[in-house]
Write a protein that holds these residues in place. Structure first.
Motif, PDB file in Angstrom:
ATOM      1  N   ASP A  94      48.747  78.458  42.149  1.00  0.00           N
ATOM      2  CA  ASP A  94      47.836  77.430  41.803  1.00  0.00           C
ATOM      3  C   ASP A  94      47.553  77.136  40.183  1.00  0.00           C
ATOM      4  O   ASP A  94      47.463  77.883  39.046  1.00  0.00           O
ATOM      5  CB  ASP A  94      45.722  78.490  42.125  1.00  0.00           C
ATOM      6  CG  ASP A  94      46.200  77.539  43.557  1.00  0.00           C
ATOM      7  OD1 ASP A  94      46.927  76.926  44.440  1.00  0.00           O
ATOM      8  OD2 ASP A  94      45.289  78.477  44.571  1.00  0.00           O
ATOM      9  N   SER A  99      51.681  71.698  39.494  1.00  0.00           N
ATOM     10  CA  SER A  99      50.394  72.104  40.147  1.00  0.00           C
ATOM     11  C   SER A  99      49.946  70.206  40.059  1.00  0.00           C
ATOM     12  O   SER A  99      49.420  69.319  41.505  1.00  0.00           O
ATOM     13  CB  SER A  99      50.413  72.810  41.617  1.00  0.00           C
ATOM     14  OG  SER A  99      49.409  73.259  40.187  1.00  0.00           O
ATOM     15  N   SER A 104      49.349  72.012  44.620  1.00  0.00           N
ATOM     16  CA  SER A 104      50.323  73.182  45.687  1.00  0.00           C
ATOM     17  C   SER A 104      50.500  73.603  46.814  1.00  0.00           C
ATOM     18  O   SER A 104      49.957  73.011  47.501  1.00  0.00           O
ATOM     19  CB  SER A 104      48.910  74.372  44.552  1.00  0.00           C
ATOM     20  OG  SER A 104      47.787  74.223  45.361  1.00  0.00           O
TER      21      SER A 104
END
Length: 158
Positions: A94, A99, A104
């Motif tokens: 994450d 992301s 993500s």
């Protein structure tokens, strides 16, 4: 060494008591299933768990089964080759630049299954209640395939 995930991180604490510990590895299993199926697994992983890898590719076991039984619940950089690790570090982890720009894995996982549940007038009690099935894997596989293509473009690998 980068440890991407560990089922024990999930099934300890406020994990739903009625669920099997394997449910703490469902999401990880879907990602590593995609990695093994696409041959992003390391030589060491194949050497140590060839039968399990082949069973995974033949869909005789699920990714969560593989994570729990073959990997003792742990998913780390040792399990992947360089390309697989590069993708995992940008997408599975994450809060990365990738992301932030795209998504993500965890966000995609939650969003797709919440969306499917909502379409069926259903709501998952928790993240861990998502079923460990090949039907669900096939849904997630499409998302991962798409993110991998975006990632290759993002990294100028095409």
């Amino acid at each position: 060494m980068t440890k991407y995930d560990d089922a024990s991180w999930h099934y300890s604490g406020d994990f739903p008591a009625e669920l099997d510990k394997k449910n703490g590895a469902t999401h990880t299993g879907m990602f590593i299933n995609w990695c093994v199926t696409n041959n992003f697994h390391s030589e060491e992983l194949m050497e140590d768990h060839q039968n399990e890898c082949e069973s995974l590719k033949r869909r005789e076991i699920t990714g969560a089964d593989f994570v729990i039984d073959a990997l003792d619940g742990k998913f780390s950089e040792y399990d992947l080759i360089e390309m697989g690790n590069a993708f995992a570090k940008d997408y599975y982890v994450d809060e990365t630049d990738f992301s932030d720009k795209f998504s993500s894995f965890a966000t995609d996982y939650i969003n797709i299954f919440d969306s499917i549940a909502e379409e069926n007038d259903y709501e998952y009690e928790t993240f861990y209640h998502i079923e460990d099935t090949y039907e669900n894997y096939d849904v997630m596989k499409q998302i991962i395939d798409h993110r991998f293509q975006e990632w290759k473009e993002y990294k100028n690998l095409n």
